[in-house]
Write a protein that holds these residues in place. Sequence first.
Motif, PDB file in Angstrom:
ATOM      1  N   HIS A 225     -29.613  -7.127  78.148  1.00  0.00           N
ATOM      2  CA  HIS A 225     -29.294  -7.814  79.402  1.00  0.00           C
ATOM      3  C   HIS A 225     -28.953  -9.289  79.236  1.00  0.00           C
ATOM      4  CE1 HIS A 225     -30.896  -4.135  81.104  1.00  0.00           C
ATOM      5  NE2 HIS A 225     -32.007  -4.328  80.436  1.00  0.00           N
ATOM      6  N   LYS A 228     -22.715 -10.813  78.979  1.00  0.00           N
ATOM      7  CA  LYS A 228     -21.893 -10.462  80.133  1.00  0.00           C
ATOM      8  C   LYS A 228     -21.683  -8.958  80.204  1.00  0.00           C
ATOM      9  CE  LYS A 228     -17.471 -11.556  82.346  1.00  0.00           C
ATOM     10  NZ  LYS A 228     -16.222 -12.364  82.243  1.00  0.00           N
ATOM     11  N   ALA A 229     -21.458  -8.343  79.034  1.00  0.00           N
ATOM     12  CA  ALA A 229     -21.268  -6.890  78.996  1.00  0.00           C
ATOM     13  C   ALA A 229     -22.545  -6.171  79.424  1.00  0.00           C
ATOM     14  CB  ALA A 229     -20.872  -6.456  77.590  1.00  0.00           C
ATOM     15  N   LEU A 231     -24.833  -7.328  81.475  1.00  0.00           N
ATOM     16  CA  LEU A 231     -24.957  -7.489  82.921  1.00  0.00           C
ATOM     17  C   LEU A 231     -24.076  -6.488  83.650  1.00  0.00           C
ATOM     18  CD1 LEU A 231     -25.891  -8.989  85.462  1.00  0.00           C
ATOM     19  CD2 LEU A 231     -24.028 -10.626  85.081  1.00  0.00           C
ATOM     20  N   GLN A 232     -22.857  -6.292  83.161  1.00  0.00           N
ATOM     21  CA  GLN A 232     -21.943  -5.353  83.811  1.00  0.00           C
ATOM     22  C   GLN A 232     -22.470  -3.922  83.733  1.00  0.00           C
ATOM     23  OE1 GLN A 232     -18.968  -6.287  85.542  1.00  0.00           O
ATOM     24  NE2 GLN A 232     -19.487  -4.239  86.310  1.00  0.00           N
ATOM     25  N   ARG A 233     -23.024  -3.553  82.588  1.00  0.00           N
ATOM     26  CA  ARG A 233     -23.608  -2.218  82.453  1.00  0.00           C
ATOM     27  C   ARG A 233     -24.735  -2.024  83.450  1.00  0.00           C
ATOM     28  NH1 ARG A 233     -22.987  -3.176  76.854  1.00  0.00           N
ATOM     29  NH2 ARG A 233     -25.150  -3.879  76.711  1.00  0.00           N
ATOM     30  N   ASP A 234     -25.556  -3.070  83.609  1.00  0.00           N
ATOM     31  CA  ASP A 234     -26.654  -2.998  84.571  1.00  0.00           C
ATOM     32  C   ASP A 234     -26.135  -2.781  85.988  1.00  0.00           C
ATOM     33  OD1 ASP A 234     -28.717  -3.202  82.852  1.00  0.00           O
ATOM     34  OD2 ASP A 234     -29.309  -5.227  83.397  1.00  0.00           O
ATOM     35  N   VAL A 235     -25.152  -3.582  86.370  1.00  0.00           N
ATOM     36  CA  VAL A 235     -24.601  -3.487  87.723  1.00  0.00           C
ATOM     37  C   VAL A 235     -24.051  -2.090  87.970  1.00  0.00           C
ATOM     38  CG1 VAL A 235     -22.780  -4.302  89.259  1.00  0.00           C
ATOM     39  CG2 VAL A 235     -24.125  -5.952  87.945  1.00  0.00           C
ATOM     40  N   ASP A 236     -23.277  -1.581  87.039  1.00  0.00           N
ATOM     41  CA  ASP A 236     -22.683  -0.243  87.191  1.00  0.00           C
ATOM     42  C   ASP A 236     -23.768   0.826  87.271  1.00  0.00           C
ATOM     43  OD1 ASP A 236     -20.217  -1.452  87.038  1.00  0.00           O
ATOM     44  OD2 ASP A 236     -19.863  -0.896  84.944  1.00  0.00           O
TER      45      ASP A 236
END
Length: 286
Positions: A225, A228-229, A231-236
Amino acid sequence: MALRELGGVGTLRELLAYTTRSQLTAALVAGLVHKPRHNRYCLVDLADSLRAVARTGGTASHLSAAQQFGWKLKHDPVRPCITLPRSARKPAGAYELHWADLSERELRRNVTSRTRTVIDCARAYDFDVALCVADSAVREGIVDRDDLLIAAARSPRTGRAKAQRVAEAADARRANPFETCLHVIAMSVAGMEVTPQGHVPGVGYVDLLERRLGIVLEAESLEHHWTKAGLQRDVDRYTKAARLGLVVLRFTWTDVMFRPDDVRAAIEDVVRWRTRQAVGCHGLVA
């Protein structure tokens, strides 16, 4: 902090998910991290335990034995854990001492067996501390849950119920003490029946899943976490979970280890609301 989250011991690959090579090298030079063998890093210098064994003439046991096996622990022992023969006198020094009959192999190797170490910890310590040891043991793959169940049933009457509880709960699917301790908290919440590494269609595997109520518990470390990548995985991932009607509760290592009552209260609140809502199966119940 990275090694603390990993349970006090980790491989180079595990550590590089949290930190850099230069930071790890600096910690080694400063004596904050030790490297007892190839690709194994830990917070405690295991030589201290070996010296304690030599001074007392005893055998490394309990949490000290678990450290020697390279298992992940909730916390390091405050003092070296030593088991002495029943006839031995109490040695001078600051040790966690135990007296018991030891096998010839244990005496020769100066460390209790893996199975015995798990059972000793189960009889001596709180459930969460002992379960972290048991989970580490079964993840290693040399002993399994059946071995622990047999040993627990044969253990001394004093502490046998505690040993049996730990053996029954041992599960290799929990990745580290962080997840184990979160699961232990969840076990104490009425109405919760969570599965470690539960699979959610379209989302993937989650740390702990309560299928009936549609609740996901995540032990959130820095490992995935801090980019940036990540964070994006978390959001998705959590958007997909919300679209399935799931409630996702995310807890940090500090939450679980130092604020367990707050974690329990948060889970209890969500369980209460989900029960009142009479939530459907969210497509998760077969």
